[in-house]
Design an enzyme around this catalytic site. Sequence first.
Site, mmCIF file in Angstrom:
data_model
loop_
_atom_site.group_PDB
_atom_site.id
_atom_site.type_symbol
_atom_site.label_atom_id
_atom_site.label_comp_id
_atom_site.label_asym_id
_atom_site.label_seq_id
_atom_site.Cartn_x
_atom_site.Cartn_y
_atom_site.Cartn_z
ATOM 1 N N ASP A 137 -16.452 37.241 -93.871
ATOM 2 C CA ASP A 137 -17.831 36.740 -93.760
ATOM 3 C C ASP A 137 -18.710 37.139 -94.931
ATOM 4 O O ASP A 137 -19.896 36.825 -94.952
ATOM 5 C CB ASP A 137 -18.500 37.301 -92.483
ATOM 6 C CG ASP A 137 -17.830 36.793 -91.223
ATOM 7 O OD1 ASP A 137 -17.009 35.873 -91.331
ATOM 8 O OD2 ASP A 137 -18.131 37.315 -90.140
ATOM 9 N N LYS A 189 -25.510 54.235 -87.856
ATOM 10 C CA LYS A 189 -26.920 53.954 -87.510
ATOM 11 C C LYS A 189 -27.799 55.213 -87.543
ATOM 12 O O LYS A 189 -28.281 55.678 -86.507
ATOM 13 C CB LYS A 189 -26.988 53.281 -86.139
ATOM 14 C CG LYS A 189 -26.294 51.935 -86.147
ATOM 15 C CD LYS A 189 -26.433 51.178 -84.861
ATOM 16 C CE LYS A 189 -25.753 49.824 -85.006
ATOM 17 N NZ LYS A 189 -25.458 49.143 -83.784
ATOM 18 N N ASP A 245 -23.623 39.289 -95.274
ATOM 19 C CA ASP A 245 -22.644 38.929 -94.253
ATOM 20 C C ASP A 245 -23.180 37.645 -93.625
ATOM 21 O O ASP A 245 -24.227 37.648 -92.984
ATOM 22 C CB ASP A 245 -22.555 40.051 -93.211
ATOM 23 C CG ASP A 245 -21.640 39.706 -92.047
ATOM 24 O OD1 ASP A 245 -21.621 38.533 -91.632
ATOM 25 O OD2 ASP A 245 -20.955 40.596 -91.531
#
Length: 387
Positions: A137, A189, A245
């Site tokens: 992607d 994260k 992406d």
Amino acid sequence: VATLRRGGSATSRVFWEAAGGRTERVKMKALILVGGYGTRLRPLTLSVPKPLVDFCNKPILLHQVEALVKAGVSHVILAVSYMSEMLEKEMKEQEQRLGIRISLSHEKEPLGTAGPLALAHELFADSSEPFFVLNSDVICEFPFQEMVRFHKHHGKEGTIVVTKVEEPSKYGVVIYEAEIGRIHRFVEKPRVFVSNKINAGMYIFNPTVLNRIQLRPTSIEKEIFPVMAQEGQLYAMELQGFWMDIGQPKDFLTGMCMYLQSLRHKAPDRLHQGPGIVGNVLVDPSAQIGEKCAIGPNVTIGPGVVIEDGVRIKRCTILKDSRIRSHSWLESCIIGWSSDVGQWVRMENVAVLGEDVIVKDELYLNGANVLPHKSIADSVPEPKIIM
């Protein structure tokens, strides 16, 4: 195009025959993680497998494959978890056009991001050359030659390409020594700022990495990379230029804007010029554009598309053989193949039409996601999926 199935027999023979019995030394190989059903890019992927969806008038996969060929790759393996005859047929044509070998490695069950390497193990084991692994992607100015140089220079087992992002808290970040690139650890994260570099989904490995991976569903990012980093075997190379992406419509359109801007710098002659064209616009030569239109900035118009008079389009991709009828206004949309948008229609907010959708005259579509072969006779004032 050869096919490798999990648990299949005589796979090496199949691959050898697919190569036409060629005996020259294979230069470099690459594995592209094509993966599953492309659910994030629906409704487009209900008609064609995601790698074959046109991004800026070329299948997503071909952007990667052509860049790999330029960097000296002579054998590309596509790891797919559902068999696509369409993909196989298209790759056969590309094999001949590009003069390389393309194989499909088929997982009967999804194997994550590392398992496909174990499945295709024997394809890499016959060479001591490093090989590429890519997420399918990703769109960028693929720096494959630089990757090879960087990888051979540090001499360790693996190289990850990293890219800088504005909001690192949404991603897993990479912590590494900026001077030499050695990776220390990964933080998923992060709540507080530790790094703004993320994994860009492009790797180069020595074949010894295959000894680390078993034939079972495995995440290369969570299970393999941390161990390699701990052992000092993993390095990061920072990507220059844009990266995206493009696996979902919103990001697909953002990636298109970035790609067109990069064409403006690298190959401005490929962009369209003419009356009513504003900013970066890519138009297939077979498309027709009517009078008094305003097209752009950031528009891609595919082959056989007809744009009638007085149409306004910005930040859209219009796929092959679609028709946009007079005086319609489109912003931030993807119009699927052979669709027909009526007169005086307004579409915006990442509206996506699947293949062969008809939108009747004078309607308003706000963020509508329309499945293939539908006819829309009423406005869609709030974002929703039209089944």
